[in-house]
Design an enzyme around this catalytic site. Structure first.
Site, PDB file in Angstrom:
ATOM      1  N   HIS A  54       0.581  -1.063  -0.138  1.00 26.24           N
ATOM      2  CA  HIS A  54      -0.575  -0.016  -0.470  1.00 26.24           C
ATOM      3  C   HIS A  54       0.608   1.377  -0.006  1.00 26.24           C
ATOM      4  O   HIS A  54       0.209   2.609  -0.607  1.00 26.24           O
ATOM      5  CB  HIS A  54      -0.640  -0.037   2.128  1.00 26.24           C
ATOM      6  CG  HIS A  54      -1.741  -0.378   0.969  1.00 26.24           C
ATOM      7  ND1 HIS A  54      -3.169  -1.599   1.990  1.00 26.24           N
ATOM      8  CD2 HIS A  54      -2.730  -1.869   0.133  1.00 26.24           C
ATOM      9  CE1 HIS A  54      -3.552  -2.111   1.856  1.00 26.24           C
ATOM     10  NE2 HIS A  54      -3.749  -2.624   0.260  1.00 26.24           N
ATOM     11  N   SER A  86     -10.665  -4.649  -4.572  1.00 27.07           N
ATOM     12  CA  SER A  86     -10.084  -3.553  -3.734  1.00 27.07           C
ATOM     13  C   SER A  86     -10.448  -2.804  -2.451  1.00 27.07           C
ATOM     14  O   SER A  86     -11.615  -2.753  -2.781  1.00 27.07           O
ATOM     15  CB  SER A  86      -9.457  -3.009  -4.790  1.00 27.07           C
ATOM     16  OG  SER A  86      -7.908  -2.632  -4.359  1.00 27.07           O
ATOM     17  N   THR A  87      -9.933  -3.024  -2.047  1.00 23.27           N
ATOM     18  CA  THR A  87     -10.870  -1.145  -0.757  1.00 23.27           C
ATOM     19  C   THR A  87     -10.053   0.026  -1.077  1.00 23.27           C
ATOM     20  O   THR A  87      -9.065  -0.334  -1.354  1.00 23.27           O
ATOM     21  CB  THR A  87      -9.727  -1.524   0.576  1.00 23.27           C
ATOM     22  OG1 THR A  87      -9.079  -3.422   0.229  1.00 23.27           O
ATOM     23  CG2 THR A  87      -9.814  -0.979   1.594  1.00 23.27           C
ATOM     24  N   ASP A 128     -12.665  -3.154   4.733  1.00 21.14           N
ATOM     25  CA  ASP A 128     -11.392  -3.892   4.907  1.00 21.14           C
ATOM     26  C   ASP A 128     -11.947  -4.052   7.190  1.00 21.14           C
ATOM     27  O   ASP A 128     -12.074  -2.645   7.029  1.00 21.14           O
ATOM     28  CB  ASP A 128     -10.110  -2.941   5.044  1.00 21.14           C
ATOM     29  CG  ASP A 128      -8.777  -4.300   6.297  1.00 21.14           C
ATOM     30  OD1 ASP A 128      -9.313  -4.440   7.404  1.00 21.14           O
ATOM     31  OD2 ASP A 128      -7.836  -3.148   5.512  1.00 21.14           O
ATOM     32  N   GLU A 191     -11.945 -17.881   7.960  1.00 15.63           N
ATOM     33  CA  GLU A 191     -10.730 -17.880   7.854  1.00 15.63           C
ATOM     34  C   GLU A 191      -9.497 -18.174   9.083  1.00 15.63           C
ATOM     35  O   GLU A 191      -9.026 -18.558   8.494  1.00 15.63           O
ATOM     36  CB  GLU A 191      -9.631 -16.969   7.092  1.00 15.63           C
ATOM     37  CG  GLU A 191      -8.864 -16.449   5.817  1.00 15.63           C
ATOM     38  CD  GLU A 191      -7.889 -15.402   5.473  1.00 15.63           C
ATOM     39  OE1 GLU A 191      -8.914 -14.519   6.050  1.00 15.63           O
ATOM     40  OE2 GLU A 191      -7.798 -15.462   4.937  1.00 15.63           O
TER      41      GLU A 191
HETATM   42  C1  6MZ Z   1      -8.333 -11.563   4.228  1.00 16.69           C
HETATM   43  C2  6MZ Z   1      -6.884 -10.068   2.380  1.00 16.69           C
HETATM   44  C3  6MZ Z   1      -6.340 -11.182   2.186  1.00 16.69           C
HETATM   45  O1  6MZ Z   1      -7.843  -4.609  -1.184  1.00 16.69           O
HETATM   46  O2  6MZ Z   1      -6.199  -3.023  -0.914  1.00 16.69           O
HETATM   47  N1  6MZ Z   1      -6.744  -9.692   1.581  1.00 16.69           N
HETATM   48  N2  6MZ Z   1      -7.770 -10.022   2.996  1.00 16.69           N
HETATM   49  N3  6MZ Z   1      -7.078 -12.844   3.696  1.00 16.69           N
HETATM   50  C4  6MZ Z   1      -6.534 -12.056   2.227  1.00 16.69           C
HETATM   51  N4  6MZ Z   1      -5.508 -13.558   2.712  1.00 16.69           N
HETATM   52  C5  6MZ Z   1      -4.573 -13.904   2.483  1.00 16.69           C
HETATM   53  N5  6MZ Z   1      -5.602 -11.063   0.988  1.00 16.69           N
HETATM   54  C6  6MZ Z   1      -5.454 -10.215   0.776  1.00 16.69           C
HETATM   55  O3  6MZ Z   1      -5.833  -5.302  -1.566  1.00 16.69           O
HETATM   56  C7  6MZ Z   1      -5.090  -6.036  -0.344  1.00 16.69           C
HETATM   57  C8  6MZ Z   1      -6.084  -5.809   0.445  1.00 16.69           C
HETATM   58  O4  6MZ Z   1      -6.883  -7.343   0.331  1.00 16.69           O
HETATM   59  C9  6MZ Z   1      -7.283  -7.867   1.435  1.00 16.69           C
HETATM   60  C10 6MZ Z   1      -6.308  -6.942   2.677  1.00 16.69           C
HETATM   61  O5  6MZ Z   1      -7.145  -6.272   3.444  1.00 16.69           O
HETATM   62  C11 6MZ Z   1      -5.295  -5.824   1.934  1.00 16.69           C
HETATM   63  O6  6MZ Z   1      -5.014  -5.356   2.702  1.00 16.69           O
HETATM   64  P1  6MZ Z   1      -6.660  -4.027  -2.167  1.00 16.69           P
HETATM   65  O7  6MZ Z   1      -6.520  -3.904  -3.533  1.00 16.69           O
END
Ligand code: 6MZ
Length: 336
Positions: A54, A86-87, A128, A191
């Site tokens: 990020h 995406s967040t 998130d 998870e």
């Molecule tokens: C939970 C996950 C993840 O949103 O910034 N993210 N959340 N479990 C996982 N398993 C490993 N993998 C990714 O992409 C990154 C964000 O996706 C989520 C987390 O919130 C991470 O910060 P974006 O595009």
């Protein structure tokens, strides 16, 4: 193939990361932004890596570049339908607002459409867990707004982030609001072991479950959870490499895919974070094939069935099914 669980910032390839690192101050070129093949880590290590990533996607130019590259890479891996998630993120220093963040991704989707890449792309906005309920509600409103203005490119809401942070039940009003606005729900559930939280969230019947690692009793879940998921036939997005590297599953052999596939439950093979976990969707299908002895025809069936669980409308589903059937007739001709 279709990819239904891909976090944008987790999907950045090494090549794109190199371009990003050369653009700005922050992590240096030798900072590790992905795990090596066969490496194991902890979930905490994974979330620390997202924080680093990020730091390099802090402006709309980077977000646009990342989205274009990720779409092209999935297309090159023969993915015909992609749901990116995406967040929405604001970075005051660069003037990136959440709206500009979303618009940069939508622009990348539109520009890639002009490149004739043979891939349909949709967007899911992510909540998130660490950002709380107010932000979650804001994300739902943004998703509803951009679904209208983006000709249906925004299709739903995700719940993700560190599963050990906060209480997922707090977001139930946001999920209900999303449902009421006609948005689909793809929620990371169980998870890590979290029986009560998962049971409560399952009452709203999400459209898909991310991971579902600890739903079944042997993995710290409960029969009630299995019964609920089975009763509602909620498809599960399964990410093999991600779970083994993040050590929520000890080995591919123990992956929850085995449990759910044996029950004939809707299963979708996905990458999660193809950049961070150094994988591709084809690689995930081959791991499933090797680990669970699935032949090519079975993999094809899995992929065909997954079309039912996408968040696009029925006409897109019908088109994809017809393409899959054409391919089936060529690949597995009926011999007399
Ligand atoms: C939970 C996950 C993840 O949103 O910034 N993210 N959340 N479990 C996982 N398993 C490993 N993998 C990714 O992409 C990154 C964000 O996706 C989520 C987390 O919130 C991470 O910060 P974006 O595009």
């Amino acid at each position: 193939m279709q990819e239904l669980h891909a976090h944008l910032n987790g999907s950045i390839s090494e090549e794109t990361m190199r371009k990003l690192l050369s653009r700005r101050n922050g992590p240096t070129a030798d900072t590790k932004m992905m795990f090596d093949k066969g490496q194991t880590a902890t979930l905490e290590d994974c979330f620390n890596m997202f924080k680093l990533i990020h730091q390099v996607t802090v402006d709309t130019e980077s977000v646009y570049m990342v989205a274009c590259d990720v779409i092209r890479e999935f297309a090159a891996d023969n993915v015909k339908y992609l749901e990116l998630r995406s967040t929405p993120r604001e970075v005051v220093a660069t003037g990136m607002t959440k709206e500009k963040y979303i618009e940069a991704i939508l622009q990348a989707m539109k520009d890639c459409e002009k490149e004739n890449l043979d891939i349909i792309v949709k967007l899911i906005l992510a909540i998130d867990r660490r950002n709380g309920v107010k932000v979650a509600m804001e994300t739902v409103n943004l998703a509803a707004k951009y679904r209208e203005s983006s000709a249906g490119r925004v299709v739903g809401i995700d719940l993700s982030g560190d599963p050990k942070v906060g209480d997922g039940c707090d977001f139930i009003p946001a999920f209900q609001a999303a449902k009421a606005k006609g948005l689909k729900l793809a929620l990371h559930l169980a998870e890590v072991p979290a029986v009560e939280e998962t049971k409560e969230i399952l009452q709203i019947v999400p459209d898909r479950i991310g991971h579902g690692t600890c739903l079944h009793t042997e993995a710290g879940g409960s029969q009630d959870l299995v019964d609920l998921v089975t009763h509602h036939q909620i498809p599960i997005e399964l990410c093999l490499t991600s779970n083994v590297i993040g050590q929520t599953v000890p080995h591919f052999d123990n992956h929850q895919f085995k449990f759910w596939y044996a029950k004939n439950h809707p299963c979708v093979i996905c990458t999660d974070d193809k950049g961070v976990f150094n994988t591709t969707l084809s690689n995930e299908y081959s791991i499933a094939s090797r680990t669970f002895s699935l032949d090519e025809r079975t993999l094809y069936q899995l992929s065909l069935q997954s079309i039912q669980y996408i968040f696009a409308d029925d006409s897109v589903k019908a088109d994809l099914k017809s393409r899959w059937k054409t391919w089936e007739a060529e690949r597995f001709p009926i011999t007399t």
